[in-house]
Design an enzyme around this catalytic site. Structure first.
Site, PDB file in Angstrom:
ATOM      1  N   GLU A   6      -5.946  90.756  20.432  1.00 21.12           N
ATOM      2  CA  GLU A   6      -5.060  90.842  19.259  1.00 21.12           C
ATOM      3  C   GLU A   6      -4.472  92.234  19.159  1.00 21.12           C
ATOM      4  O   GLU A   6      -5.198  93.223  19.147  1.00 21.12           O
ATOM      5  CB  GLU A   6      -5.834  90.498  17.980  1.00 21.12           C
ATOM      6  N   GLU A  29     -13.482  89.882  14.763  1.00 19.51           N
ATOM      7  CA  GLU A  29     -13.553  91.280  14.333  1.00 19.51           C
ATOM      8  C   GLU A  29     -14.796  91.521  13.477  1.00 19.51           C
ATOM      9  O   GLU A  29     -14.761  91.351  12.254  1.00 19.51           O
ATOM     10  CB  GLU A  29     -12.293  91.673  13.548  1.00 19.51           C
TER      11      GLU A  29
END
Length: 580
Positions: free
Chosen positions: A242, A139
């Protein structure tokens, strides 16, 4: 890595049946070229104590008892030994594995990533494995981060340009050993900025997918569903490495209705996913209750509400049962849903469409700005504002769908206490201009100002706005000049940067609005014309088949509108300024 045995029965494992996976357009496909959806579990960070679950027993429980066909192994410090063990466990269980560099700051450690993924892909080659996917960057968040766990640095977001550059430095290390494995690249702002990557994808490489993350009980993440659909409708491959049933913190509420909406959407599209997380952390997104065995073999009493919900999805859907088996039904995911000026839930991604309103707060990167929430003042209940009026401020955006190289209109809706200039540059300063604004009477009193803008290439343009002093930006738009704009801004058909000679541009030129007599010139091959307000509200729609022109409805008042043509030739949009 071939057969699974239970109660005397023998059947093929996911890997032995489907083999090496690859990408075909948007879809993951198996060795036979058939679409194959990965559904499985992500383990937790490997530095919080929950690496205790990185065991062969846990992997086999996910594969055999839960029906998962993929696991994701988040590695914050690029622990090669741990990665190799998990790769072996997945091979033994006959399922796929995503090896994830679980960092918010990977672009600051490109050399470490190159070494790690080079060594891991070498191990895959040595063992003759075909079940490994590589996730290069979990991320991305802040450009000036100082470590993999740094989510507090603040400042500018890591841009797609920097993420892409990092990925392009790592990919060759993998390809030297594994020429076919799927490589997954993170995207800006917690891997929510897939549109930035779609505007400028990695080229010259095969089997490159892009990451999207969401947490289903966060209302602000709902708009990300349209990012997935845009990927599907444009053959831009997205893998959801995710997602959680919870709010974006990993904790908070578990809204089953919101989760069902998400799952019906992504299952109707057919996108692969891994759920967060295999841990007993005591938060909503954790799949296990406290004290669950690190060796797997969990019963229902060891599962949280999240664990039970996701296990049910994997076990039934991976067994080939339909959505009805998990209490869901097919939802409309037709590509027509992303056409026109529909307004969806706000998620900042820095991307806007040519001819449509781009919210000021929807920037990709910025300096000295803040987002202000305010009801009934700004278009989206938010606007972009200066933080420190004594320093220069800037914000950047990507405009997609530019029809051709040429001159267009730049329109900004701003609030200001004094006169000033809003400067804009295109593609890293190749072209610079400005629009003068006057005091609007207050920072939350918004008025529109415009000037011409030169966009050098067809496709997409990177736009950077800069200014000094206090200024609020509600929205901006780049659009085709109508006859009034052309006269005022001196934009003519000879006002070319390079050429507007493409067929696409020629067709766009024909779709024209003459403000003096309130009429449209309609090119051939279109069936309907729909008029929208600048906020996306549908005003009216008309049949234009076999019509060369159309007079604007007399009830339409002065103002800015978006006209959209649809038909066999596709869709063409035009921003119009009704002046009388």
């Amino acid at each position: 890595m071939g057969l699974l045995v239970a109660a005397g029965a023998i059947w093929a494992s996911p890997v032995s049946e489907h083999g090496q996976l690859s990408l075909k357009g948007f879809d993951v496909v198996d060795k036979n070229g058939s679409k194959y959806i990965l559904r499985g579990m992500s383990f937790f960070w490997d530095d919080w104590g929950f690496e205790k679950f990185f065991t062969e027993g846990a992997v086999k429980t996910i594969a055999n008892d839960w029906g998962g066909n993929v696991i994701r192994t988040p590695l914050h410090d690029l622990n090669e030994s741990r990665a190799k063990s998990m790769i072996d466990y997945a091979a033994s269980a006959g399922i796929y594995i995503i090896v994830d560099y679980h960092s918010h700051c990977a672009h600051k450690n490109a050399s470490g990533a190159q070494t790690f993924f080079g060594n891991i892909s070498s191990y895959v080659k040595q063992k003759n494995y075909n079940h490994v996917l590589y996730e290069l960057y979990n991320e991305p968040l802040y450009a000036n981060c100082s470590g993999g766990n740094d989510t507090y640095a603040g400042g500018s977001l890591t841009t797609w340009k920097d993420i892409k550059s990092y990925a392009e430095s790592v990919i060759p290390k993998i390809r030297a050993n594994d020429p076919n494995g799927i490589i997954i690249v993170g995207t800006p702002n917690y891997s929510q900025g897939t549109e930035a990557a779609r505007a400028n994808p990695i080229t010259g490489q095969k089997n490159i997918a892009y990451t999207l993350h969401f947490y289903a009980s966060t209302s602000g993440h709902g708009g990300l569903r349209y990012n997935v659909l845009k990927g599907k409708c444009n053959d831009f491959p997205i893998i959801i490495t995710e997602w959680g049933v919870s709010e974006s913190t990993g904790d908070g509420k578990f809204d089953k209705s919101m989760n069902d909406t998400w799952m019906a959407w992504i299952e109707s599209i057919g996108v692969s996913w891994a759920n967060w997380s295999i841990s007993d952390k005591g938060e909503t997104s954790a799949a296990l209750t406290g004290g669950a065995s690190a060796s797997g073999g969990w019963n229902d009493g060891n599962l949280t509400a999240s664990g039970k919900y996701v296990k049910n999805l994997m076990k039934n859907l991976n067994a080939g049962k339909g959505l009805s088996s998990v209490g869901l039904s097919e939802t409309n995911v037709d590509c027509s849903l992303i056409e026109g000026a529909s307004v969806h839930e706000f998620v900042r991604n820095g991307i806007g469409e040519f001819g449509y309103s781009i919210q000021g707060e929807n920037y990709m990167d910025s300096s000295n700005v803040k987002t202000v929430d305010v009801e009934k003042v700004a278009q989206n209940g938010k606007y972009l504002a200066t933080q420190n009026s004594s320093s220069e401020s800037w914000a950047s955006y990507t405009v997609m769908g530019v029809p051709a190289s040429g001159y267009y209109v730049f329109f900004a809706k701003v609030g200001a206490n004094s006169d000033g200039y809003l400067r804009y540059s295109v593609d890293d300063g190749a072209i610079v201009d400005s629009v003068k604004y006057t005091s609007t009477g207050g920072l939350t009193t918004f008025k529109g100002f415009y000037n011409k803008i030169a966009l050098p290439v067809e496709g997409s343009a990177n736009l950077k706005l800069s200014w000094k002093g206090d200024l609020s930006i509600d929205a901006l738009t780049v659009y085709e000049a109508d006859s009034t704009d052309s006269l005022e801004l001196k934009i003519t058909k000879d006002s070319k940067i390079v050429s507007i000679g493409s067929a696409k541009a020629s067709m766009k030129d024909q779709f024209h609005f003459d403000a003096t007599n309130r009429s449209f010139l309609i090119p051939e091959g279109y069936e309907s014309l729909t008029l929208f307000s600048v906020t996306g509200k549908k005003i009216y729609s008309m049949d234009v088949q076999d019509r060369a022109s159309l007079k604007l409805n007399a009830s339409i008042r002065k103002g800015l509108y978006m006209a959209v043509l649809k038909g066999a030739k596709g869709m063409s949009s035009l921003r119009i300024n009704v002046v009388e």
